[in-house]
Design a protein around this motif. Structure first.
Motif, short mmCIF file in Angstrom:
data_model
loop_
_atom_site.label_atom_id
_atom_site.label_comp_id
_atom_site.label_asym_id
_atom_site.label_seq_id
_atom_site.Cartn_x
_atom_site.Cartn_y
_atom_site.Cartn_z
N GLY A 100 0.78 -1.23 0.00
CA GLY A 100 0.00 0.00 0.00
C GLY A 100 0.81 1.27 0.00
N ALA A 148 -5.91 3.05 -7.63
CA ALA A 148 -5.87 2.64 -6.23
C ALA A 148 -6.97 1.64 -5.89
N HIS A 149 -8.05 1.69 -6.62
CA HIS A 149 -9.18 0.80 -6.34
C HIS A 149 -8.80 -0.67 -6.54
N THR A 154 -0.34 9.69 -5.33
CA THR A 154 -0.74 8.30 -5.09
C THR A 154 -1.59 8.20 -3.83
N ILE A 155 -1.19 8.93 -2.79
CA ILE A 155 -1.96 8.94 -1.55
C ILE A 155 -3.34 9.54 -1.78
N ASP A 198 -10.35 6.71 -3.32
CA ASP A 198 -10.93 5.36 -3.40
C ASP A 198 -11.72 5.03 -2.14
N GLN A 240 -5.52 -1.92 -6.22
CA GLN A 240 -4.16 -2.19 -5.77
C GLN A 240 -4.03 -3.51 -5.00
N ASN A 293 -5.56 7.01 -3.15
CA ASN A 293 -6.05 6.09 -2.12
C ASN A 293 -7.18 6.70 -1.31
#
Length: 285
Positions: free
Chosen positions: A87, A237-238, A216-217, A223, A240, A220
């Motif tokens: 993650g 992200a959904h 990227t965060i 998502d 990952q 997340n």
């Protein structure tokens, strides 16, 4: 001057900045060594944590998770190490290797000298991107390899106990773990694309790396907003953790295929933007 060199006898654009030279340059950097040490140390940190905290009790409220099976075998320990690191921790080396590669040359004021060699701009980007992706892949492989070896020594070699019940034969565990690592790498191509694109836009390596990690965060976080409904399926992200489908008695491909399609699509667009923008950029550093 560049045109004169390019027409000189023996000059070949493809021979400039070869993969081996760029790879050696990046491998010798301290940040590469530091990242390798950090990834290799994580499995031992987990082993110490389990030794201090005790063996997982097999689930709470009758629900078994991957963490609850961590000490069942070396394969389970390797899968758990991937679970706790996929993650965020594995995002860092991808962002670092891809975001630092061009921006660092600009910050050192060596980028213009590379182009004056002359290394064609497209060739320079391809060489740096290839090396960055290769090092990112090596980072993805290093962690589970060390975890598998350390976990086997600590907990023994055996079948992969599945959180959903049942187990995979020991002979099937390595191919499944390899599939998981491959999928994680593909899912991180979005971060690689973000970092590489930002690296061509700024002279500050930290800005490119931090920007890629930050975006990227944000992905997340978005998502986690359930109000977005089916729109979340367009977020990388959904998907990952779609690799969890590989930890089933019967391998499921649906989630991983969808996640790969989304990630590759975003990555191709971002890489194209990086090449297009860099081709027109005025290099002053």
């Amino acid at each position: 001057m560049s045109a004169l060199i390019e027409t000189a006898p023996g000059y070949r654009a493809r021979g400039t900045l070869p993969f081996r030279v760029e790879a050696l340059r990046q491998l010798r950097r301290r940040r590469t060594l530091a990242m390798g040490i950090m990834l290799a140390a994580l499995p031992f940190v987990l082993i110490v944590a389990f030794a201090i905290g005790g063996t997982p009790d097999g689930g709470r409220n009758g629900r078994v998770t991957l963490m609850d099976t961590a000490t069942a075998s070396g394969a389970n320990f390797a899968a758990t190490a991937l679970f706790v690191s996929a993650g965020f921790l594995l995002v860092v080396p991808v962002a670092l290797f891809c975001g630092d590669t061009v921006a660092s040359e600009a910050s050192w004021s060596s980028l213009r000298y590379l182009l004056a060699a002359p290394v064609p701009r497209g060739r320079l980007l391809w060489s740096k991107l290839t090396v960055a992706l290769a090092m990112s892949a090596a980072a993805m492989v290093l962690l589970p390899l060390v975890a598998l070896a350390a976990g086997t020594v600590a907990y023994g070699w055996g079948p992969l106990e599945l959180p959903t019940g049942g187990s995979l034969a020991a002979a099937d565990t390595v191919p499944r773990l390899a599939l998981i690592v491959t999928y994680i790498f593909v899912s991180q191509l979005v971060t690689a694309g973000l970092a590489f694109w930002l690296s061509t836009k700024t002279d500050a390596p930290l800005g490119a790396v931090g920007g890629a990690v930050g975006l990227t965060i944000i992905g997340n976080v978005l998502d986690a907003v359930t109000a977005l409904g089916s729109w979340r399926e367009f977020l990388p992200a959904h998907w990952q953790f779609a690799w969890a489908d590989a930890l089933q008695p019967q391998l499921e491909w649906g989630g991983m295929l969808k996640g790969s399609a989304v990630s590759v699509t975003f990555a191709v667009v971002l890489f194209a933007l990086a090449f297009r923008g860099f081709a027109r950029k005025d290099i002053v550093s």
